[in-house]
Design an enzyme around this catalytic site. Structure first.
Site, mmCIF file in Angstrom:
data_model
loop_
_atom_site.group_PDB
_atom_site.id
_atom_site.type_symbol
_atom_site.label_atom_id
_atom_site.label_comp_id
_atom_site.label_asym_id
_atom_site.label_seq_id
_atom_site.Cartn_x
_atom_site.Cartn_y
_atom_site.Cartn_z
ATOM 1 N N ASN A 164 -80.670 -40.341 2.859
ATOM 2 C CA ASN A 164 -80.720 -40.922 4.148
ATOM 3 C C ASN A 164 -82.111 -40.684 4.768
ATOM 4 O O ASN A 164 -82.569 -39.723 5.008
ATOM 5 C CB ASN A 164 -79.615 -40.452 4.990
ATOM 6 C CG ASN A 164 -79.827 -40.908 6.658
ATOM 7 O OD1 ASN A 164 -80.621 -41.697 6.844
ATOM 8 N ND2 ASN A 164 -78.911 -40.162 7.244
ATOM 9 N N TRP A 165 -83.005 -41.779 4.768
ATOM 10 C CA TRP A 165 -84.512 -41.567 5.191
ATOM 11 C C TRP A 165 -84.623 -41.387 6.676
ATOM 12 O O TRP A 165 -85.740 -41.409 7.007
ATOM 13 C CB TRP A 165 -85.090 -42.818 4.704
ATOM 14 C CG TRP A 165 -85.224 -42.825 2.820
ATOM 15 C CD1 TRP A 165 -84.888 -41.555 2.160
ATOM 16 C CD2 TRP A 165 -85.677 -43.677 2.232
ATOM 17 N NE1 TRP A 165 -85.054 -41.874 1.084
ATOM 18 C CE2 TRP A 165 -85.846 -43.144 0.899
ATOM 19 C CE3 TRP A 165 -86.334 -45.029 2.208
ATOM 20 C CZ2 TRP A 165 -85.946 -43.881 -0.351
ATOM 21 C CZ3 TRP A 165 -86.792 -45.664 1.177
ATOM 22 C CH2 TRP A 165 -86.645 -45.150 -0.155
ATOM 23 N N LYS A 166 -83.430 -41.758 7.325
ATOM 24 C CA LYS A 166 -83.711 -41.790 8.646
ATOM 25 C C LYS A 166 -84.665 -42.430 9.368
ATOM 26 O O LYS A 166 -84.963 -43.498 8.906
ATOM 27 C CB LYS A 166 -83.456 -40.320 9.296
ATOM 28 C CG LYS A 166 -82.506 -39.472 8.579
ATOM 29 C CD LYS A 166 -82.264 -38.023 9.297
ATOM 30 C CE LYS A 166 -80.990 -37.073 8.560
ATOM 31 N NZ LYS A 166 -80.833 -36.225 8.977
ATOM 32 N N HIS A 177 -73.041 -41.218 11.777
ATOM 33 C CA HIS A 177 -73.850 -40.164 11.409
ATOM 34 C C HIS A 177 -73.976 -39.189 12.814
ATOM 35 O O HIS A 177 -74.017 -39.949 14.062
ATOM 36 C CB HIS A 177 -75.541 -40.404 11.098
ATOM 37 C CG HIS A 177 -76.059 -39.417 10.812
ATOM 38 N ND1 HIS A 177 -76.739 -38.350 11.399
ATOM 39 C CD2 HIS A 177 -76.445 -38.936 9.538
ATOM 40 C CE1 HIS A 177 -77.433 -37.603 10.631
ATOM 41 N NE2 HIS A 177 -77.147 -37.727 9.407
ATOM 42 N N GLU A 213 -76.355 -37.854 14.173
ATOM 43 C CA GLU A 213 -77.408 -38.143 15.082
ATOM 44 C C GLU A 213 -77.033 -39.525 16.269
ATOM 45 O O GLU A 213 -77.462 -39.300 17.137
ATOM 46 C CB GLU A 213 -78.786 -38.397 14.286
ATOM 47 C CG GLU A 213 -79.393 -37.082 13.868
ATOM 48 C CD GLU A 213 -79.894 -36.894 12.299
ATOM 49 O OE1 GLU A 213 -80.443 -38.080 11.928
ATOM 50 O OE2 GLU A 213 -80.057 -35.767 11.961
ATOM 51 N N GLU A 220 -70.829 -33.493 7.011
ATOM 52 C CA GLU A 220 -72.019 -33.023 7.565
ATOM 53 C C GLU A 220 -71.902 -32.200 8.836
ATOM 54 O O GLU A 220 -72.010 -32.583 9.952
ATOM 55 C CB GLU A 220 -73.197 -34.182 7.671
ATOM 56 C CG GLU A 220 -73.296 -35.092 6.796
ATOM 57 C CD GLU A 220 -74.591 -35.818 7.062
ATOM 58 O OE1 GLU A 220 -75.638 -35.754 5.943
ATOM 59 O OE2 GLU A 220 -74.849 -36.682 7.781
ATOM 60 N N GLY A 226 -81.110 -30.471 8.984
ATOM 61 C CA GLY A 226 -82.246 -30.331 9.354
ATOM 62 C C GLY A 226 -82.912 -29.163 9.711
ATOM 63 O O GLY A 226 -83.927 -28.739 10.268
ATOM 64 N N SER A 255 -79.293 -29.938 4.602
ATOM 65 C CA SER A 255 -80.185 -29.016 3.876
ATOM 66 C C SER A 255 -80.097 -29.003 2.498
ATOM 67 O O SER A 255 -80.055 -27.923 1.976
ATOM 68 C CB SER A 255 -80.261 -27.741 4.532
ATOM 69 O OG SER A 255 -80.656 -27.978 6.018
ATOM 70 N N GLY A 268 -80.835 -35.590 3.783
ATOM 71 C CA GLY A 268 -81.827 -36.055 4.631
ATOM 72 C C GLY A 268 -83.167 -35.776 4.292
ATOM 73 O O GLY A 268 -83.930 -36.449 3.135
ATOM 74 N N GLY A 269 -83.892 -34.963 4.779
ATOM 75 C CA GLY A 269 -85.250 -34.386 4.496
ATOM 76 C C GLY A 269 -85.586 -34.413 3.010
ATOM 77 O O GLY A 269 -86.726 -35.032 2.649
HETATM 78 P P1 13P Z 1 -81.051 -32.967 6.064
HETATM 79 O O1 13P Z 1 -80.850 -32.979 4.416
HETATM 80 O O2 13P Z 1 -82.288 -33.237 6.509
HETATM 81 O O3 13P Z 1 -80.465 -31.413 6.520
HETATM 82 O O4 13P Z 1 -80.165 -34.068 6.763
HETATM 83 C C1 13P Z 1 -79.057 -34.094 6.139
HETATM 84 C C2 13P Z 1 -78.225 -35.665 6.783
HETATM 85 O O5 13P Z 1 -78.081 -35.712 8.011
HETATM 86 C C3 13P Z 1 -78.112 -36.727 5.803
HETATM 87 O O6 13P Z 1 -77.590 -37.663 6.563
#
Ligand code: 13P
Length: 251
Positions: free
Chosen positions: A9-11, A95, A97, A167, A173, A213, A234-235
């Protein structure tokens, strides 16, 4: 029996040029990861460029969000039909967020899910508890409520196409991953919920990804757990080497 499914997920990162470059680097390595389903979820304006690079490859492309109406006066939104037409196979829905910053609720998640099925998109439905929920012992109650709310009126047939992403918000993050045992406990609980709601077959086939993470150094111990069927990253999915390291967790 469940094929591992790892998605990046590149957000709100990587505009078209950088996104296409990263997709190209993943494409160069994808033959190393046979037996694993791989997807990336670029930001909306990068979808076309990434789809162009990955066309005909086994790497799937997901949108990060959608709206539930087909068309109309909904400034800034994307319909599931638009997402399907551009070439996405999947859409991420709910998600944390989006729940936190854009007022998504279990009810809107359910509407978006219905819209995803209408367009023939495969949904990745995200759920997870906050630190407060966990510390007050409410994790299972919260995730069960999110799962039930999201999956209202979804049929056994539709469930075959669905992925759940667990999640925990406190792990996103933050660098603070749930321990494999903590994650496994929730995943097993969620599979039990799926069994109660939809029966054994659905509980057996629906993949439950862990997100929060995930990195090359912890992917294997997470993925080795019996009810962890993949990862939503994510990251670490923004760097080719890290994401490739996660995809190669078995090596
Ligand atoms: P991180 O891997 O950056 O913690 O993010 C997880 C995430 O929200 C994937 O959707």
């Amino acid at each position: 029996m469940r094929k591992p499914f790892i998605a990046g997920n590149w957000k709100m990162n990587l505009a078209s040029k950088a996104a296409a470059e990263l997709a190209g680097r993943l494409l160069a390595k994808v033959s190393d990861f046979e037996g694993i389903e791989v997807a990336v979820a670029p930001t909306a304006t990068s979808l076309a460029a990434v789809i162009e690079v990955l066309r005909g490859s086994p790497i799937e492309v997901a949108a990060q969000n959608c709206y539930w109406e087909e068309s109309g006066a909904f400034t800034g939104e994307l319909s599931t039909e638009m997402i399907k037409e551009i070439g996405c196979s999947h859409v991420i829905i709910g998600h944390s967020e989006r729940r936190q910053f854009f007022a998504e609720t279990d009810e809107t998640v359910n509407k978006k899910l219905q819209a995803a099925y209408r367009a023939g998109l495969m949904p990745i439905v995200c759920i997870g508890e906050s630190l407060g929920h966990r510390e007050s012992g409410r994790t299972m109650e919260v995730v069960a409520g999110q799962l039930k709310g999201a999956l209202k009126d979804i049929s056994v047939e539709q469930m075959q196409q669905l992925t759940v992403a667990y999640e925990p918000i406190w792990a996103i993050g933050t660098g603070k991953t749930a321990t494999p045992d903590q994650a496994q406990e929730v995943h097993a609980f969620l599979r039990g919920q799926l069994m109660e709601m939809f029966g054994q077959n659905v509980a057996d086939v629906v993949r439950i990804q862990y997100g929060g993470s995930v990195k090359p150094s912890n992917a294997k111990e997470l993925m080795d757990k019996p009810d962890i069927d993949g990862a939503l990253v994510g990251g670490a999915s923004l760097k080719a080497d890290d994401f490739i390291g996660i995809l190669g967790y078995r090596n």
